[in-house]
Structure formats: structure tokens, C-alpha cells
Write a protein that holds these residues in place. Structure first.
Motif, mmCIF file in Angstrom:
data_model
loop_
_atom_site.group_PDB
_atom_site.id
_atom_site.type_symbol
_atom_site.label_atom_id
_atom_site.label_comp_id
_atom_site.label_asym_id
_atom_site.label_seq_id
_atom_site.Cartn_x
_atom_site.Cartn_y
_atom_site.Cartn_z
ATOM 1 N N THR A 5 0.838 -1.195 0.000
ATOM 2 C CA THR A 5 0.000 0.000 0.000
ATOM 3 C C THR A 5 0.876 1.248 0.000
ATOM 4 O OG1 THR A 5 -0.130 -0.165 2.427
ATOM 5 C CG2 THR A 5 -1.975 -1.061 1.162
ATOM 6 N N PRO A 6 0.318 2.396 -0.384
ATOM 7 C CA PRO A 6 1.078 3.650 -0.338
ATOM 8 C C PRO A 6 1.209 4.144 1.098
ATOM 9 C CG PRO A 6 -1.185 4.092 -0.981
ATOM 10 C CD PRO A 6 -1.065 2.597 -0.876
ATOM 11 N N ASN A 7 1.933 5.239 1.275
ATOM 12 C CA ASN A 7 2.009 5.813 2.624
ATOM 13 C C ASN A 7 1.216 7.117 2.735
ATOM 14 O OD1 ASN A 7 3.662 7.603 1.244
ATOM 15 N ND2 ASN A 7 5.291 7.592 2.772
ATOM 16 N N PHE A 8 0.657 7.577 1.584
ATOM 17 C CA PHE A 8 -0.102 8.827 1.561
ATOM 18 C C PHE A 8 -1.265 8.699 0.583
ATOM 19 C CE2 PHE A 8 -0.531 13.030 -0.651
ATOM 20 C CZ PHE A 8 -1.193 13.694 0.365
ATOM 21 N N VAL A 9 -2.447 9.139 1.009
ATOM 22 C CA VAL A 9 -3.635 9.075 0.145
ATOM 23 C C VAL A 9 -4.427 10.376 0.238
ATOM 24 C CG1 VAL A 9 -3.895 6.556 0.284
ATOM 25 C CG2 VAL A 9 -5.028 8.014 1.976
ATOM 26 N N VAL A 10 -5.138 10.676 -0.839
ATOM 27 C CA VAL A 10 -6.012 11.850 -0.874
ATOM 28 C C VAL A 10 -7.333 11.456 -1.521
ATOM 29 C CG1 VAL A 10 -6.307 14.244 -1.641
ATOM 30 C CG2 VAL A 10 -4.001 13.358 -1.199
ATOM 31 N N GLU A 11 -8.425 11.917 -0.947
ATOM 32 C CA GLU A 11 -9.742 11.808 -1.565
ATOM 33 C C GLU A 11 -10.296 13.219 -1.750
ATOM 34 O OE1 GLU A 11 -11.440 9.294 -2.757
ATOM 35 O OE2 GLU A 11 -10.124 7.655 -2.112
ATOM 36 N N VAL A 12 -10.897 13.472 -2.905
ATOM 37 C CA VAL A 12 -11.478 14.777 -3.220
ATOM 38 C C VAL A 12 -12.967 14.587 -3.475
ATOM 39 C CG1 VAL A 12 -11.439 16.761 -4.784
ATOM 40 C CG2 VAL A 12 -9.302 15.571 -4.219
ATOM 41 N N ALA A 13 -13.804 15.340 -2.752
ATOM 42 C CA ALA A 13 -15.248 15.149 -2.891
ATOM 43 C C ALA A 13 -16.000 16.370 -2.391
ATOM 44 C CB ALA A 13 -15.699 13.908 -2.121
ATOM 45 N N ASN A 14 -17.247 16.479 -2.824
ATOM 46 C CA ASN A 14 -18.157 17.508 -2.321
ATOM 47 C C ASN A 14 -18.830 16.955 -1.067
ATOM 48 O OD1 ASN A 14 -20.199 19.334 -1.784
ATOM 49 N ND2 ASN A 14 -20.859 19.530 -3.920
ATOM 50 N N LEU A 15 -18.514 17.525 0.076
ATOM 51 C CA LEU A 15 -18.970 16.976 1.353
ATOM 52 C C LEU A 15 -20.283 17.578 1.841
ATOM 53 C CD1 LEU A 15 -15.545 16.750 3.219
ATOM 54 C CD2 LEU A 15 -16.690 15.021 1.813
ATOM 55 N N GLU A 16 -21.000 18.277 0.942
ATOM 56 C CA GLU A 16 -22.326 18.775 1.318
ATOM 57 C C GLU A 16 -23.268 17.609 1.608
ATOM 58 O OE1 GLU A 16 -23.487 21.189 -1.942
ATOM 59 O OE2 GLU A 16 -22.414 22.969 -1.248
ATOM 60 N N ASN A 17 -22.991 16.490 0.938
ATOM 61 C CA ASN A 17 -23.765 15.267 1.160
ATOM 62 C C ASN A 17 -23.182 14.537 2.372
ATOM 63 O OD1 ASN A 17 -24.853 12.656 1.103
ATOM 64 N ND2 ASN A 17 -25.039 12.658 -1.125
ATOM 65 N N ASN A 18 -23.889 14.589 3.496
ATOM 66 C CA ASN A 18 -23.379 13.983 4.731
ATOM 67 C C ASN A 18 -23.200 12.473 4.608
ATOM 68 O OD1 ASN A 18 -23.306 16.457 6.072
ATOM 69 N ND2 ASN A 18 -25.435 16.275 6.744
ATOM 70 N N ALA A 19 -24.094 11.845 3.847
ATOM 71 C CA ALA A 19 -23.994 10.391 3.665
ATOM 72 C C ALA A 19 -22.717 10.033 2.913
ATOM 73 C CB ALA A 19 -25.218 9.868 2.920
ATOM 74 N N LEU A 20 -22.374 10.828 1.903
ATOM 75 C CA LEU A 20 -21.152 10.581 1.137
ATOM 76 C C LEU A 20 -19.918 10.787 2.010
ATOM 77 C CD1 LEU A 20 -19.660 9.998 -1.497
ATOM 78 C CD2 LEU A 20 -19.860 12.429 -2.068
ATOM 79 N N GLU A 21 -19.932 11.827 2.827
ATOM 80 C CA GLU A 21 -18.802 12.066 3.719
ATOM 81 C C GLU A 21 -18.595 10.888 4.663
ATOM 82 O OE1 GLU A 21 -17.207 15.071 7.244
ATOM 83 O OE2 GLU A 21 -18.985 15.600 6.082
ATOM 84 N N LYS A 22 -19.674 10.330 5.165
ATOM 85 C CA LYS A 22 -19.574 9.192 6.078
ATOM 86 C C LYS A 22 -18.985 7.979 5.367
ATOM 87 C CE LYS A 22 -22.259 6.503 9.422
ATOM 88 N NZ LYS A 22 -23.583 6.284 10.040
ATOM 89 N N ILE A 23 -19.396 7.767 4.118
ATOM 90 C CA ILE A 23 -18.878 6.637 3.341
ATOM 91 C C ILE A 23 -17.376 6.781 3.125
ATOM 92 C CG2 ILE A 23 -18.884 5.557 1.052
ATOM 93 C CD1 ILE A 23 -21.910 6.151 0.947
ATOM 94 N N ILE A 24 -16.941 7.985 2.725
ATOM 95 C CA ILE A 24 -15.519 8.208 2.472
ATOM 96 C C ILE A 24 -14.718 8.130 3.760
ATOM 97 C CG2 ILE A 24 -13.811 9.850 1.607
ATOM 98 C CD1 ILE A 24 -15.954 10.944 -0.264
ATOM 99 N N ASP A 25 -15.255 8.699 4.838
ATOM 100 C CA ASP A 25 -14.571 8.654 6.132
ATOM 101 C C ASP A 25 -14.365 7.209 6.580
ATOM 102 O OD1 ASP A 25 -13.662 9.924 8.724
ATOM 103 O OD2 ASP A 25 -15.386 8.789 9.463
ATOM 104 N N THR A 26 -15.387 6.383 6.405
ATOM 105 C CA THR A 26 -15.278 4.969 6.776
ATOM 106 C C THR A 26 -14.246 4.261 5.912
ATOM 107 O OG1 THR A 26 -17.590 4.901 7.494
ATOM 108 C CG2 THR A 26 -16.545 2.797 6.976
ATOM 109 N N LYS A 27 -14.243 4.554 4.606
ATOM 110 C CA LYS A 27 -13.271 3.928 3.702
ATOM 111 C C LYS A 27 -11.845 4.289 4.108
ATOM 112 C CE LYS A 27 -13.003 5.522 -0.526
ATOM 113 N NZ LYS A 27 -13.256 5.729 -1.980
ATOM 114 N N ILE A 28 -11.623 5.550 4.421
ATOM 115 C CA ILE A 28 -10.281 5.985 4.803
ATOM 116 C C ILE A 28 -9.840 5.314 6.100
ATOM 117 C CG2 ILE A 28 -8.886 7.959 5.542
ATOM 118 C CD1 ILE A 28 -10.511 9.701 3.633
#
Length: 269
Positions: A143-166
């Protein structure tokens, strides 16, 4: 002649055979996203898809990655560009990848092929990889040692999904990820992810200002002005602001990192 009526157990067996979820033939034109695919089937699907799309493989399930708006993708490219320039300028010799580059973030026997929007794999890891690891998903996961995700976080459900993935995948106990950024360029939001002393992930909100890579990305600073220009469509300002790098020996200005490296090697070494 009358046919003998099936008994209860026989009818149950026939029913199970009839509705068995096992796929004898892989139908590439009719993918079943509820079916658990093997890594071999996943590779065949990726190879033979008629329309090129992005998919991740998580616990045998194929997860489609939706296309993103052009501004979002432009921000991803800008972050990758700055990271790539730093990689060359400071001779890190690592690998910068975007969402086409998948990693196996498995923390069990099942594979989790995830593709961060941007990732950096350091030189030490790259030098240890064999051909199977470089050109396929075979061999020992890395795996890498650094990651970035870029998204529109106005959607709270999407933010939760990405937060869980990270937290659950990128920062799983057995991965090499030490630093992560979740960036919402539209709403000027930044979340920084790190590990605590118990190797557990945590996050904190960062001000909307230039981001320092710290010990993980020494001397790397993400300049948010470039990103702001993309979001505001102020492209003329972005062009005029590109003054380039100045040679510390003769003050000659270069707009390309490759040029200044060649200049230093030729004129000052």
C-alpha cells in the motif's frame, strides 16, 4: 404413465439446484453486482469490459466508481501535479498514482482493491516490488504511505462513506498509510487523517490554507491558490501567477521542474 411425485427432500434439493447462485459461465455483458466474484473473474471483467469504467473489488463485490464532475477531476489532477513536481524536484523517486491505480488494502483473506484519488508510494516500497506486484494484483499486497480523496462533502452520507473507507481500509492495521487528506474544494473543507500512538486512525479539521506534508512528505506543501483558481474558474490568474522556480546559483527562472534539474546538472555540478 403417471410420474412419481417428488418427495419433500427431493423437491428442496431440486429447488436449491435451480436457484444456485454459482455462475458456471461469466457473462461480461450482464454483471451481477450482488454476486461475489473471485480475483480471476474480476481481472477478466476489467480486461473485457466494452466501455472502460472504474471499479473496485471489496470482499468479492464489484463496486462501480461514479464519474466525477470536471472541476473535481481538475482538482485531483492539480494535486497530483504538485505532488509529482515535488517527487522530481526533491528526488524522492517514488510513484504518484491517481484513481486508475489500485492497491490491495486487504486486512483479511478477502481482497480489497481500492483506488484512492491520489496516492504516493515511496521509493523504498517501489524498489521492493516484483513483477507480479507491479503489473498485477498477485503477490504480497502493498500500500502507499499517503492518500487523498477529493469530494463535495455537502452530502453527509457521502462524507460518512468516504470517512469509513479511509479509516477502515486505507488506515487498516496492516497498511502502510500514515497520512491522508479529504479535501472538499467547493466548500473549502479539509480533513487530515493520521495514526495515534496505538496505530489507530484519527482525523482533525484543518484550516483552508496550504497543507504541509510533514515527515511523511518532507518539504512538500500543497498550494491551495491553484485549487482555488480552478474552483473559481480564474484561469488567467493561475497563468500569470506561475512565475516558476529560480536557480539559487544564477537566478535564472524556469517554469518546468525538469528544466531546472537539467540546468543544475549541466551548469552547477
Amino acid at each position: 404413465m403417471l410420474k412419481r411425485k417428488s418427495s419433500g427432500p427431493e423437491r428442496e434439493t431440486a429447488k436449491k439446484q435451480k436457484y444456485s447462485p454459482k455462475k458456471d459461465v461469466l457473462d461480461l455483458n450482464n454483471l451481477d453486482f450482488n454476486y461475489t466474484y473471485s480475483l480471476k473473474e474480476y481481472k477478466l471483467i476489467m480486461k473485457h469490459l466494452k466501455v472502460h469504467s472504474n471499479y473496485e473489488l471489496v470482499n468479492g463485490k464489484i463496486i462501480p466508481i461514479q464519474y466525477t464532475p470536471i472541476a473535481n477531476e481538475a482538482v485531483v489532477h492539480e494535486i497530483a501535479r504538485q505532488l509529482g513536481n515535488w517527487n522530481i524536484k526533491y528526488q524522492q523517486n517514488g510513484l504518484v498514482t491517481t484513481s486508475q491505480g489500485g492497491f490491495n488494502f486487504s486486512n483479511s483473506n478477502k481482497q480489497k482493491i481500492r483506488a484512492p484519488d491520489i496516492a504516493f508510494t515511496p521509493m523504498e516500497t517501489c524498489l521492493s516490488l516484483d513483477d507480479n506486484q507491479l503489473w498485477s494484483f498477485k503477490g504480497q499486497p502493498f500500500t502507499p504511505n499517503f492518500v487523498v480523496e477529493v469530494a463535495n462533502l455537502e452530502n453527509n452520507a457521502l462524507e460518512k462513506i468516504i470517512d469509513t473507507k479511509i479509516k477502515k481500509d486505507y488506515f487498516a492495521m496492516n497498511t502502510s498509510v500514515k497520512l491522508g487528506w479529504l479535501i472538499d474544494p467547493k466548500n473549502c473543507v479539509i480533513w487530515v487523517y493520521k495514526r495515534n500512538k496505538h496505530n489507530q486512525p484519527y482525523r482533525y479539521k484543518h484550516k483552508w490554507e496550504d497543507l504541509d506534508g510533514g515527515d511523511i512528505l518532507p518539504r512538500f506543501t500543497l498550494k491551495l491558490t491553484r485549487i482555488e483558481n480552478i474552483v473559481s474558474q480564474n484561469l488567467e490568474e493561475e497563468k500569470s501567477d506561475d512565475e516558476g522556480d529560480k536557480c539559487s546559483y544564477c537566478n535564472k527562472i524556469f517554469t518546468n521542474v525538469h528544466e531546472i534539474i537539467k540546468h543544475l546538472e549541466k551548469e552547477h555540478t
